[in-house]
Design an enzyme around this catalytic site. Structure first.
Site, PDB file in Angstrom:
ATOM      1  N   ASN A 157      46.167  48.948  38.770  1.00 51.58           N
ATOM      2  CA  ASN A 157      44.860  50.203  38.976  1.00 51.58           C
ATOM      3  C   ASN A 157      46.027  51.876  38.496  1.00 51.58           C
ATOM      4  OD1 ASN A 157      43.739  48.565  40.254  1.00 51.58           O
ATOM      5  ND2 ASN A 157      44.439  47.941  42.234  1.00 51.58           N
ATOM      6  N   CYS A 179      39.936  41.701  38.770  1.00 55.73           N
ATOM      7  CA  CYS A 179      40.589  42.103  40.089  1.00 55.73           C
ATOM      8  C   CYS A 179      40.049  41.362  40.714  1.00 55.73           C
ATOM      9  CB  CYS A 179      39.500  43.737  40.104  1.00 55.73           C
ATOM     10  SG  CYS A 179      39.582  44.240  42.163  1.00 55.73           S
ATOM     11  N   HIS A 180      40.382  40.897  41.937  1.00 49.62           N
ATOM     12  CA  HIS A 180      39.776  39.889  43.194  1.00 49.62           C
ATOM     13  C   HIS A 180      39.405  40.633  43.667  1.00 49.62           C
ATOM     14  CE1 HIS A 180      43.609  41.128  44.864  1.00 49.62           C
ATOM     15  NE2 HIS A 180      42.936  41.263  45.378  1.00 49.62           N
ATOM     16  N   HIS A 216      36.181  48.150  42.621  1.00 52.69           N
ATOM     17  CA  HIS A 216      36.831  48.720  43.710  1.00 52.69           C
ATOM     18  C   HIS A 216      35.021  50.063  44.430  1.00 52.69           C
ATOM     19  CE1 HIS A 216      41.512  48.915  43.085  1.00 52.69           C
ATOM     20  NE2 HIS A 216      40.864  47.707  43.223  1.00 52.69           N
TER      21      HIS A 216
END
Length: 463
Positions: A157, A179-180, A216
């Site tokens: 990130n 990304c999880h 995000h």
């Protein structure tokens, strides 16, 4: 999803940031559980000792009879040595030290600006990006020179700008940002289905979703389970749990776990916008105006999530250092378990061992309507032999789209500022962030102080 076909025992994976005590150990565990793959993992890290320790841990793991995936772990002293001939490249680095991170996260608090994470947007995310982008320029140039055909999986990130920098520097790169966060929302939807429909057990893989947005600040505008439209059900669920939140069997867990929440931010955003916010509450809060979810620590507590302090991260790092020493010495067994990440499945799909559909970060080639082409967005993509093809995701509702677009333009401006080493442009992006709701003179003062604190990573800047 079925992975059938030939096995590969001759692969070379280059791991940049190979001294990691989180992602690297997770990769070792996932590789150990996969019988269809094997080969060599080259660990490269500016901390060579950490990489060498991980090589010991990885090789000790591969010697075990219960481990199915057999890999040889070795360290590399240079990017050239690590990358040359690599089939896959994994990037997971910490840009800077905890000292710079403390400035990112906590210095803005002196100005009334609170951040739950501070690694993607907000003052901390922007300054972190400014010191990360030069590192990614160097990595991209090395990929171009030594591994132009390798597939690159990035976990660092700020995800969007790391991936964007790779493509800006080396347009021919084959990079994917992973990304999880969306997985967590699929887990939440699975729990909802179990409770509301009496089904079960329900896996997140049973939940089909259309993903769109940016990392995000990702959204789901379509979700289904066995053909059942889940959005009406989610509205009922949100209305039922909005006031107190939903914690499942882990009631109060968010009080003791910096990464947990009661999902109140996520549910609130759905009731406002009618689409499902698909990231953790800590991240989602940072994309919204600072007077909403992050006004002060008391407000954060009311929304039932946490401000992750750098002090906690430092203490956690110390415990991981001690664990690494024990693992390398054979004083503690390496517990092999799945991480839930999909990096290994992606590798297998790219090798032709079955197709995979999952959410990833890629340059916009039209998969997201209304956002600039080339900007990195997060949507589903299809992985198959030798290719990753983004799935057309459409456009978000106007009210959400406008908020996402603001951050996209800010990220593009941040990239431009970093590449030009232009503090004036960077300040413009800084003040445009929704968390920075302070007068211009205070914003500039904060920006200059933060920039000075990260100046060791900004060669050539006039600060």
């Amino acid at each position: 999803m079925s992975f059938e076909g030939e096995t590969r025992s001759d692969l070379t994976i280059a791991y940049i940031g190979g001294g990691s005590r989180g992602w690297a150990w997770g990769l070792m565990s996932d590789l150990a559980m996969e019988p269809a793959l094997g080969g060599t993992v080259r660990l490269y890290d500016i901390n060579r000792d950490a990489a060498e320790q991980n090589a010991v841990i990885g090789n000790r793991l591969s010697e075990r009879e219960d481990v199915q995936g057999k890999w040889r772990y070795e360290t590399s002293g240079t990017l050239q040595e690590a990358l040359s001939g690599a089939d896959f490249v994994i990037i997971s680095i910490l840009p800077g030290t905890f000292w710079e991170m403390a400035s990112d996260v906590h210095l803005p608090e002196e100005y009334g600006i609170y951040q739950a994470v501070g690694d993607t947007v907000g003052p901390g995310g922007l300054v972190r990006a400014l010191r990360t982008i030069p590192l990614y320029v160097e990595i991209a140039e090395a990929l171009r020179d030594y591994a132009p055909d390798a597939w690159v999986i990035n976990y660092t990130n700020p995800m969007t700008l790391c991936t964007r920098t790779l493509y800006e520097t080396f347009p021919g790169v084959k990079a994917i940002g992973c990304c999880h966060e969306v997985f967590g929302t699929q887990h939440l939807l699975a729990q909802m289905v179990e409770r509301k429909l009496g089904a079960g057990p329900v896996s997140r893989h049973d939940i089909r979703v259309n993903v769109l947005g940016i990392n995000h600040f990702t959204w789901i505008d379509s979700a289904s389970y066995k053909g059942i439209d889940l959005l009406p059900l989610y509205r009922e669920f949100a209305e039922e749990h909005h006031a107190e939140g939903f914690e499942g069997a882990k009631k109060g867990h968010w009080l003791n776990d910096h990464f947990a929440s009661a999902q109140r931010v996520k549910l609130d955003l759905f009731l406002k916008f009618g689409v499902i916010a698909a990231a953790g509450d800590r991240h989602l809060a940072e994309f919204m105006p600072g007077d909403k979810y992050l006004k002060n620590p008391e407000t954060v507590r009311e929304w039932k999530f946490s401000l992750t302090t750098v002090e906690w991260r430092e203490n956690n790092r110390q415990s991981l250092l001690e664990k690494g020493s024990r693992l390398a010495a054979g004083e503690e067994p390496f517990i092999v378990k799945t991480t839930g990440e999909e990096g290994i499945d992606m590798i297998k799909s790219l090798l032709g061992m079955g197709d995979l559909v999952t959410n990833v970060n890629l340059p916009n080639r039209g998969q997201m309507e209304g956002l600039p082409l080339g900007a990195v967005v997060e949507t589903n993509a299809v992985f198959r032999r030798g290719e990753v093809r983004p799935v057309f995701a459409g456009k978000l509702p106007d009210a959400v789209h406008d908020r996402v677009a603001r951050h996209v333009w800010n990220q593009e401006l941040t990239l431009k500022a970093a590449l030009a080493k232009d503090a004036t442009l960077a300040l413009q992006a800084f003040e445009s962030d929704p968390l920075v709701r302070i007068p211009h003179d205070k914003a500039e003062e904060l920006f200059r102080r933060m920039l000075k604190n990260t100046s060791d990573y900004l060669p050539g800047w006039r600060i």
